[in-house]
Design an enzyme around this catalytic site. Structure first.
Site, PDB file in Angstrom:
ATOM      1  N   TYR A 220     -10.931  13.290   7.604  1.00  0.00           N
ATOM      2  CA  TYR A 220      -9.490  13.550   7.640  1.00  0.00           C
ATOM      3  C   TYR A 220      -9.145  14.638   8.676  1.00  0.00           C
ATOM      4  O   TYR A 220      -8.088  14.577   9.316  1.00  0.00           O
ATOM      5  CB  TYR A 220      -8.942  13.867   6.238  1.00  0.00           C
ATOM      6  CG  TYR A 220      -8.685  12.570   5.499  1.00  0.00           C
ATOM      7  CD1 TYR A 220      -7.480  11.892   5.658  1.00  0.00           C
ATOM      8  CD2 TYR A 220      -9.683  11.976   4.733  1.00  0.00           C
ATOM      9  CE1 TYR A 220      -7.260  10.672   5.051  1.00  0.00           C
ATOM     10  CE2 TYR A 220      -9.471  10.752   4.119  1.00  0.00           C
ATOM     11  CZ  TYR A 220      -8.257  10.104   4.278  1.00  0.00           C
ATOM     12  OH  TYR A 220      -8.043   8.879   3.694  1.00  0.00           O
TER      13      TYR A 220
ATOM     14  N   GLN B 208       3.242   2.325   5.756  1.00  0.00           N
ATOM     15  CA  GLN B 208       1.951   2.581   5.118  1.00  0.00           C
ATOM     16  C   GLN B 208       1.183   3.643   5.901  1.00  0.00           C
ATOM     17  O   GLN B 208       0.147   4.110   5.476  1.00  0.00           O
ATOM     18  CB  GLN B 208       1.121   1.295   5.087  1.00  0.00           C
ATOM     19  CG  GLN B 208       1.753   0.160   4.315  1.00  0.00           C
ATOM     20  CD  GLN B 208       1.038  -1.154   4.594  1.00  0.00           C
ATOM     21  OE1 GLN B 208       0.055  -1.487   3.954  1.00  0.00           O
ATOM     22  NE2 GLN B 208       1.523  -1.893   5.566  1.00  0.00           N
TER      23      GLN B 208
ATOM     24  N   GLU C  99      -1.579 -10.694  16.284  1.00  0.00           N
ATOM     25  CA  GLU C  99      -2.210 -11.948  15.861  1.00  0.00           C
ATOM     26  C   GLU C  99      -1.452 -12.530  14.682  1.00  0.00           C
ATOM     27  O   GLU C  99      -0.644 -11.847  14.055  1.00  0.00           O
ATOM     28  CB  GLU C  99      -3.679 -11.712  15.489  1.00  0.00           C
ATOM     29  CG  GLU C  99      -3.845 -10.704  14.388  1.00  0.00           C
ATOM     30  CD  GLU C  99      -5.298 -10.298  14.170  1.00  0.00           C
ATOM     31  OE1 GLU C  99      -6.106 -10.398  15.110  1.00  0.00           O
ATOM     32  OE2 GLU C  99      -5.593  -9.886  13.034  1.00  0.00           O
TER      33      GLU C  99
ATOM     34  N   CYS D 168      -3.684  19.958  -4.393  1.00  0.00           N
ATOM     35  CA  CYS D 168      -4.778  20.719  -4.988  1.00  0.00           C
ATOM     36  C   CYS D 168      -5.407  19.898  -6.113  1.00  0.00           C
ATOM     37  O   CYS D 168      -4.703  19.366  -6.982  1.00  0.00           O
ATOM     38  CB  CYS D 168      -4.260  22.054  -5.516  1.00  0.00           C
ATOM     39  SG  CYS D 168      -5.572  23.003  -6.320  1.00  0.00           S
TER      40      CYS D 168
ATOM     41  N   HIS E 138       2.077   5.693   1.551  1.00  0.00           N
ATOM     42  CA  HIS E 138       0.677   6.104   1.345  1.00  0.00           C
ATOM     43  C   HIS E 138       0.458   7.599   1.581  1.00  0.00           C
ATOM     44  O   HIS E 138      -0.673   8.035   1.729  1.00  0.00           O
ATOM     45  CB  HIS E 138      -0.251   5.282   2.241  1.00  0.00           C
ATOM     46  CG  HIS E 138      -0.366   3.850   1.816  1.00  0.00           C
ATOM     47  ND1 HIS E 138      -0.971   2.877   2.581  1.00  0.00           N
ATOM     48  CD2 HIS E 138       0.033   3.216   0.685  1.00  0.00           C
ATOM     49  CE1 HIS E 138      -0.924   1.713   1.949  1.00  0.00           C
ATOM     50  NE2 HIS E 138      -0.309   1.900   0.801  1.00  0.00           N
TER      51      HIS E 138
HETATM   52  N1  APR Z   1       1.356  -4.448  17.782  1.00  0.00           N
HETATM   53  C1  APR Z   1       1.475  -5.127  16.619  1.00  0.00           C
HETATM   54  N2  APR Z   1       0.467  -5.280  15.745  1.00  0.00           N
HETATM   55  C2  APR Z   1      -0.713  -4.714  16.036  1.00  0.00           C
HETATM   56  C3  APR Z   1      -0.925  -3.960  17.223  1.00  0.00           C
HETATM   57  C4  APR Z   1       0.174  -3.838  18.123  1.00  0.00           C
HETATM   58  N3  APR Z   1       0.080  -3.157  19.282  1.00  0.00           N
HETATM   59  N4  APR Z   1      -2.215  -3.528  17.233  1.00  0.00           N
HETATM   60  C5  APR Z   1      -2.773  -3.962  16.085  1.00  0.00           C
HETATM   61  N5  APR Z   1      -1.877  -4.679  15.363  1.00  0.00           N
HETATM   62  C6  APR Z   1      -2.047  -5.307  14.050  1.00  0.00           C
HETATM   63  C7  APR Z   1      -3.405  -5.927  13.778  1.00  0.00           C
HETATM   64  O1  APR Z   1      -3.451  -7.266  14.245  1.00  0.00           O
HETATM   65  C8  APR Z   1      -3.465  -5.848  12.243  1.00  0.00           C
HETATM   66  O2  APR Z   1      -2.847  -6.999  11.665  1.00  0.00           O
HETATM   67  O3  APR Z   1      -1.925  -4.259  13.098  1.00  0.00           O
HETATM   68  C9  APR Z   1      -2.607  -4.615  11.917  1.00  0.00           C
HETATM   69  C10 APR Z   1      -3.387  -3.420  11.453  1.00  0.00           C
HETATM   70  O4  APR Z   1      -4.001  -3.738  10.233  1.00  0.00           O
HETATM   71  P1  APR Z   1      -4.825  -2.684   9.378  1.00  0.00           P
HETATM   72  O5  APR Z   1      -5.772  -1.959  10.262  1.00  0.00           O
HETATM   73  O6  APR Z   1      -5.376  -3.422   8.223  1.00  0.00           O
HETATM   74  O7  APR Z   1      -3.734  -1.616   8.921  1.00  0.00           O
HETATM   75  P2  APR Z   1      -2.668  -1.707   7.761  1.00  0.00           P
HETATM   76  O8  APR Z   1      -2.176  -3.094   7.546  1.00  0.00           O
HETATM   77  O9  APR Z   1      -1.663  -0.647   8.039  1.00  0.00           O
HETATM   78  O10 APR Z   1      -3.523  -1.271   6.505  1.00  0.00           O
HETATM   79  C11 APR Z   1      -2.861  -1.069   5.281  1.00  0.00           C
HETATM   80  O11 APR Z   1      -4.815  -0.165   4.287  1.00  0.00           O
HETATM   81  O12 APR Z   1      -6.632   1.103   4.884  1.00  0.00           O
HETATM   82  C12 APR Z   1      -5.479   1.081   4.124  1.00  0.00           C
HETATM   83  O13 APR Z   1      -4.057   2.803   3.384  1.00  0.00           O
HETATM   84  C13 APR Z   1      -4.546   2.171   4.551  1.00  0.00           C
HETATM   85  O14 APR Z   1      -2.216   2.102   5.084  1.00  0.00           O
HETATM   86  C14 APR Z   1      -3.436   1.417   5.250  1.00  0.00           C
HETATM   87  C15 APR Z   1      -3.450   0.077   4.546  1.00  0.00           C
END
Ligand code: APR
Length: 279
Positions: free
Chosen positions: A75, A116, A246, A140, A132
């Site tokens: 972190y 998130q 994607e 604490c 989140h």
């Molecule tokens: N523009 C749009 N989408 C994008 C880009 C971009 N430039 N770059 C990446 N992405 C997309 C990816 O294709 C993927 O679908 O963003 C998404 C990121 O997914 P994750 O990494 O799974 O993140 P997230 O969905 O925010 O995760 C949700 O999971 O790990 C926990 O608490 C954490 O808040 C997080 C939650």
């Protein structure tokens, strides 16, 4: 409106005319992809590793109980990284859109952002729910006190550990501690296996209840409860527009590409040179 055979520009025109202008309460649900263009790694995919660990393995109460030093090193690394980053074009598009909605006269729309992300890069949004938590808040483990904290480093002993490839194994006394009771602090973020605050859940319910257009931006849609919001809104007759590099959700409108490039045009707030004419 599925857009398999439509160009991005044509999808944008349809989106603006058919739903954006007609919607009364618009909600943006954001994930790590929103901050990708700022250089903040996503959780899954390529950016999902820190040292040899999957980022998601460290975001658990068990990981913290077993090895608080490793989790704090993780972190601390994320805090230091984010402190060097700036909001990108997609963050700005959301801020500009909120300004536009707030300054419209007569008021025909309302807008909320549910993120998130814990990076604080959307902090210029007025109606913001950080579901989140935040990298820059601590809680604490002893007295429960919650505090905003932008110290860099958050504890002296963590300084430099962000560059190490190995665990430093700091003793508990050297980890961030509560200024009130000296208890061990933890990041005030929601980890896997933990429940979201009831207050936050209630605020989100209020937003989704009225939502007739949900913008799902840069999230993989794998983590609940956020993963369910699109189907909740859709089941109530609201429209869903997805912005992602994607294919993820089935949606009424799918904008495939970087949200930094696309969002400003889709929300009609781009005054820069990459504007497509959509009216
Ligand atoms: N523009 C749009 N989408 C994008 C880009 C971009 N430039 N770059 C990446 N992405 C997309 C990816 O294709 C993927 O679908 O963003 C998404 C990121 O997914 P994750 O990494 O799974 O993140 P997230 O969905 O925010 O995760 C949700 O999971 O790990 C926990 O608490 C954490 O808040 C997080 C939650």
């Amino acid at each position: 409106m599925r857009n398999f055979f439509l160009s991005l520009e044509f999808t944008t025109v349809l989106f603006v005319i058919l739903v954006l202008n007609a919607s009364k309460h618009i909600v943006a649900l954001c994930g790590a992809g929103l901050s990708a263009e700022s250089g903040v790694p996503t959780f899954r995919g390529e950016g999902g590793f820190w040292r040899t660990f999957q980022a998601t393995e460290l975001a658990t109460p068990k990981a913290f109980e077993k090895n608080p030093s490793r989790v704090w090193e993780f972190y601390h690394y994320r805090r230091e990284l984010v402190l060097t980053k700036k909001p990108n074009r997609a963050h700005k598009a959301l801020v500009d859109f909120e300004k536009k909605v707030l300054s419209a006269n007569p008021k025909t729309q309302t807008f909320a952002v549910i993120t998130q992300n814990v990076d604080g890069l959307s902090s210029n949004i007025k109606n913001l729910i950080e579901m989140h938590g935040s990298l820059f808040k601590t809680r604490c483990t002893k007295c429960g006190d919650r505090t905003e904290n932008y110290d860099s480093p958050i504890a002296l002993a963590l300084k430099g550990t962000e560059n190490s490839q190995f665990d430093i194994n700091l003793p508990i006394e050297k980890l961030p501690s509560c200024s009130k009771c000296k208890g061990l602090l933890r990041p005030d973020v929601v980890w896997f296996g933990e429940c979201l605050d009831n207050d936050i859940l209630m605020k989100i319910d209020v937003e989704l209840e009225r939502c007739d257009l949900l913008l799902v931006i840069g999230t993989s849609g794998l983590v609940y409860p956020a993963a369910a919001y699109a189907s909740i809104v859709s089941a109530r007759g609201g429209k869903i527009a997805v912005f992602n590099i994607e294919k993820t959700y089935d949606a009424d409108f799918e904008f495939i590409g970087s949200c930094g490039e696309i969002l400003g045009n889709a929300l009609m707030v781009n005054d820069g040179e990459d504007k497509h004419e959509v009216v």
